[in-house]
Design a protein around this motif. Structure first.
Motif, PDB file in Angstrom:
ATOM      1  N   LYS B 130       0.855  -1.188   0.000  1.00 28.65           N
ATOM      2  CA  LYS B 130       0.000   0.000   0.000  1.00 28.65           C
ATOM      3  C   LYS B 130       0.887   1.233   0.000  1.00 28.65           C
ATOM      4  CE  LYS B 130      -3.953  -2.194   1.742  1.00 28.65           C
ATOM      5  NZ  LYS B 130      -5.247  -2.091   1.110  1.00 28.65           N
ATOM      6  N   VAL B 131       0.509   2.236  -0.838  1.00 29.18           N
ATOM      7  CA  VAL B 131       1.350   3.419  -0.912  1.00 29.18           C
ATOM      8  C   VAL B 131       1.037   4.412   0.190  1.00 29.18           C
ATOM      9  CG1 VAL B 131       1.758   3.174  -3.361  1.00 29.18           C
ATOM     10  CG2 VAL B 131      -0.203   4.468  -2.573  1.00 29.18           C
ATOM     11  N   ASN B 132      -0.147   4.319   0.801  1.00 26.02           N
ATOM     12  CA  ASN B 132      -0.421   5.176   1.962  1.00 26.02           C
ATOM     13  C   ASN B 132      -1.443   4.474   2.844  1.00 26.02           C
ATOM     14  OD1 ASN B 132      -3.081   5.776   1.019  1.00 26.02           O
ATOM     15  ND2 ASN B 132      -2.201   7.250  -0.394  1.00 26.02           N
ATOM     16  N   SER B 133      -1.832   5.119   3.926  1.00 29.84           N
ATOM     17  CA  SER B 133      -2.668   4.436   4.912  1.00 29.84           C
ATOM     18  C   SER B 133      -4.160   4.623   4.658  1.00 29.84           C
ATOM     19  CB  SER B 133      -2.334   4.951   6.306  1.00 29.84           C
ATOM     20  OG  SER B 133      -2.664   6.317   6.385  1.00 29.84           O
ATOM     21  N   GLY B 134      -4.530   5.547   3.771  1.00 28.88           N
ATOM     22  CA  GLY B 134      -5.943   5.791   3.521  1.00 28.88           C
ATOM     23  C   GLY B 134      -6.628   6.567   4.617  1.00 28.88           C
ATOM     24  N   SER B 135      -5.869   7.361   5.380  1.00 30.16           N
ATOM     25  CA  SER B 135      -6.479   8.132   6.466  1.00 30.16           C
ATOM     26  C   SER B 135      -7.173   9.373   5.907  1.00 30.16           C
ATOM     27  CB  SER B 135      -5.403   8.545   7.461  1.00 30.16           C
ATOM     28  OG  SER B 135      -4.472   9.375   6.814  1.00 30.16           O
ATOM     29  N   ILE B 136      -7.842  10.126   6.793  1.00 28.68           N
ATOM     30  CA  ILE B 136      -8.572  11.314   6.345  1.00 28.68           C
ATOM     31  C   ILE B 136      -7.617  12.325   5.732  1.00 28.68           C
ATOM     32  CG2 ILE B 136     -10.027  13.198   7.119  1.00 28.68           C
ATOM     33  CD1 ILE B 136     -11.169  11.486   9.191  1.00 28.68           C
ATOM     34  N   THR B 137      -6.404  12.453   6.317  1.00 26.94           N
ATOM     35  CA  THR B 137      -5.427  13.392   5.764  1.00 26.94           C
ATOM     36  C   THR B 137      -5.074  13.024   4.330  1.00 26.94           C
ATOM     37  OG1 THR B 137      -4.544  13.392   7.993  1.00 26.94           O
ATOM     38  CG2 THR B 137      -3.278  14.514   6.311  1.00 26.94           C
ATOM     39  N   GLU B 138      -4.831  11.703   4.107  1.00 21.77           N
ATOM     40  CA  GLU B 138      -4.484  11.271   2.754  1.00 21.77           C
ATOM     41  C   GLU B 138      -5.638  11.511   1.790  1.00 21.77           C
ATOM     42  OE1 GLU B 138      -1.590  10.149   2.004  1.00 21.77           O
ATOM     43  OE2 GLU B 138      -0.681   9.707   3.956  1.00 21.77           O
ATOM     44  N   VAL B 139      -6.876  11.258   2.260  1.00 18.71           N
ATOM     45  CA  VAL B 139      -8.029  11.478   1.388  1.00 18.71           C
ATOM     46  C   VAL B 139      -8.130  12.948   1.007  1.00 18.71           C
ATOM     47  CG1 VAL B 139     -10.546  11.424   1.295  1.00 18.71           C
ATOM     48  CG2 VAL B 139      -9.318   9.491   2.205  1.00 18.71           C
ATOM     49  N   GLY B 140      -7.933  13.830   1.973  1.00 17.08           N
ATOM     50  CA  GLY B 140      -8.020  15.257   1.690  1.00 17.08           C
ATOM     51  C   GLY B 140      -6.945  15.702   0.718  1.00 17.08           C
ATOM     52  N   LEU B 141      -5.708  15.194   0.917  1.00 18.30           N
ATOM     53  CA  LEU B 141      -4.627  15.559  -0.010  1.00 18.30           C
ATOM     54  C   LEU B 141      -4.931  15.082  -1.417  1.00 18.30           C
ATOM     55  CD1 LEU B 141      -1.398  14.908   2.072  1.00 18.30           C
ATOM     56  CD2 LEU B 141      -2.207  17.069   1.149  1.00 18.30           C
ATOM     57  N   ALA B 142      -5.406  13.823  -1.547  1.00 17.18           N
ATOM     58  CA  ALA B 142      -5.699  13.298  -2.883  1.00 17.18           C
ATOM     59  C   ALA B 142      -6.860  14.045  -3.527  1.00 17.18           C
ATOM     60  CB  ALA B 142      -6.022  11.806  -2.790  1.00 17.18           C
ATOM     61  N   LEU B 143      -7.844  14.443  -2.702  1.00 18.13           N
ATOM     62  CA  LEU B 143      -9.022  15.139  -3.242  1.00 18.13           C
ATOM     63  C   LEU B 143      -8.643  16.499  -3.813  1.00 18.13           C
ATOM     64  CD1 LEU B 143     -11.979  14.359  -3.326  1.00 18.13           C
ATOM     65  CD2 LEU B 143     -12.314  15.500  -1.179  1.00 18.13           C
ATOM     66  N   LEU B 144      -7.637  17.140  -3.240  1.00 19.03           N
ATOM     67  CA  LEU B 144      -7.296  18.493  -3.681  1.00 19.03           C
ATOM     68  C   LEU B 144      -6.061  18.553  -4.554  1.00 19.03           C
ATOM     69  CD1 LEU B 144      -8.201  20.631  -0.598  1.00 19.03           C
ATOM     70  CD2 LEU B 144      -9.387  20.354  -2.739  1.00 19.03           C
ATOM     71  N   THR B 145      -5.364  17.430  -4.796  1.00 23.18           N
ATOM     72  CA  THR B 145      -4.254  17.475  -5.757  1.00 23.18           C
ATOM     73  C   THR B 145      -4.565  16.699  -7.044  1.00 23.18           C
ATOM     74  OG1 THR B 145      -3.174  15.921  -4.277  1.00 23.18           O
ATOM     75  CG2 THR B 145      -2.371  18.143  -4.235  1.00 23.18           C
TER      76      THR B 145
END
Lengths: 107, 176
Positions: B130-145
Motif C-alpha cells: 500500500k502506498v499510503n494508509s488511507g487516512s482522512i489526511t491522505e483522502v483530503g490531499l488526494a481530493l485536492l491534488t
C-alpha cells in the motif's frame, strides 16, 4: 469463526450483491415512481459497498476508492433531487405517480 | 463462547453483525413495505448499516458522509416528496401483478446467486504494497491534488441539478 467476518472480502461482496439484487427486485415490482427511486438508491448503495471493499482489501492506494464513493454520493444526491422534482411535476399534471397510469405516449 | 464475546474482537464482531442485519433488514423493508413512508424509513435504516460497514472498512470519513448525505439529505427529501405527491386516498403502494412479482423475485434471486458465485470463486489479486494508509489526511490531499478537477466539476453538477430541480418544480406550478 463467526466474529471475524468483518475482515474478509467475501462478506462485503455478498452484502453488495444482496443490496443490488434487492434494489433490482424493487425496481421490477414497485408501481409508484418514488418506490422505484428508493430501489435505485439501494442499487447504487450496493455498488458503493463493492467499491469500498475492493479499495480496503485489494487496492494499492486506499484513498482512490473512498474518493470514488464520495463522488458516487454526490451524483446520487443530484439524481435524487432531479428525479423528485420530475415526480412532483408529473403528479401535478396527472394526479398520480403510479407508473402504469402514465401511458399518454402509448400507441 | 461467552468469554470470547467479551473481548474487543468479540464485541466488534457483534457490532459488525448488527450492522449487516440493519443493512439487510432495511433493504427488505424498503422494497416490501406497503406504505412509502415506511419504505423511506427502511432505506434510512439500510444506509445507517452501510455507514457502519464503511467504518469497518477503515473509512470513517466516508461513513460520516454516508450518514450526512444519504440519511440526512436524500431520505428527508424523499419524505418531503412523499408528503407532496402521494395521493391521500391511495397512499398504499399497490404491488404489481402476482406473476410479475414472482418473475421479478426469481430473476433478482438468480442475479444475486450469479454475482455471489462469481465474487466468491474469483481469485482476486492483492496489491503487493500500500502506498499510503488511507487516512482522512491522505483522502483530503488526494481530493485536492490529483482529483481537484473532478472535485470542481462535481460542484458544477450539483449546482446545475439544484437549478434544474427548481426550474422543473416552478414551471409545473405556473401551468395551473
Amino acid at each position: 469463526m463467526m466474529l471475524a467476518l468483518s475482515s474478509h472480502l467475501n462478506t462485503y461482496l455478498l452484502i453488495g450483491a444482496f443490496l443490488f439484487a434487492a434494489g433490482f427486485y424493487g425496481l421490477v415490482q414497485r408501481r409508484s415512481l418514488i418506490g422505484m427511486l428508493i430501489a435505485g438508491e439501494l442499487v447504487l448503495s450496493g455498488a458503493s459497498v463493492n467499491l469500498m471493499a475492493f479499495n480496503r482489501f485489494l487496492a494499492p492506494d486506499p484513498t482512490v476508492g473512498q474518493i470514488f464513493t464520495l463522488f458516487i454520493m454526490g451524483i446520487a444526491a443530484a439524481e435524487a433531487a432531479i428525479a423528485l422534482s420530475i415526480i412532483i411535476a408529473v403528479y401535478r399534471n396527472y394526479k398520480t405517480i403510479d407508473a402504469p397510469d402514465l401511458h399518454d405516449l402509448q400507441g | 463462547m461467552v468469554h470470547s464475546l467479551l473481548t474487543v474482537e468479540g464485541l466488534s464482531g457483534l457490532v459488525f453483525l448488527a450492522m449487516v442485519a440493519a443493512t439487510a433488514s432495511g433493504a427488505l423493508i424498503a422494497i416490501n413495505s406497503k406504505r412509502l413512508v415506511r419504505a423511506v424509513a427502511g432505506l434510512a435504516l439500510s444506509f445507517t448499516g452501510v455507514a457502519g460497514l464503511y467504518y469497518f472498512l477503515n473509512s470513517p470519513f466516508v461513513a460520516l458522509m454516508e450518514m450526512l448525505i444519504y440519511v440526512g439529505a436524500v431520505c428527508v427529501t424523499i419524505v418531503f416528496a412523499v408528503m407532496l405527491a402521494e395521493p391521500r386516498s391511495e397512499s398504499k403502494v399497490g404491488k404489481g401483478s402476482g406473476m410479475g412479482a414472482l418473475f421479478g423475485a426469481i430473476v433478482s434471486g438468480l442475479v444475486f446467486l450469479g454475482v455471489a458465485a462469481v465474487s466468491t470463486t474469483t481469485k482476486w489479486p492483492v496489491a503487493a504494497a500500500k502506498v499510503n494508509s488511507g487516512s482522512i489526511t491522505e483522502v483530503g490531499l488526494a481530493l485536492l491534488t490529483p482529483f481537484s478537477m473532478v472535485f470542481e466539476l462535481i460542484s458544477v453538477v450539483l449546482l446545475v441539478a439544484i437549478i434544474g430541480a427548481l426550474a422543473l418544480a416552478h414551471s409545473g406550478r405556473e401551468k395551473e
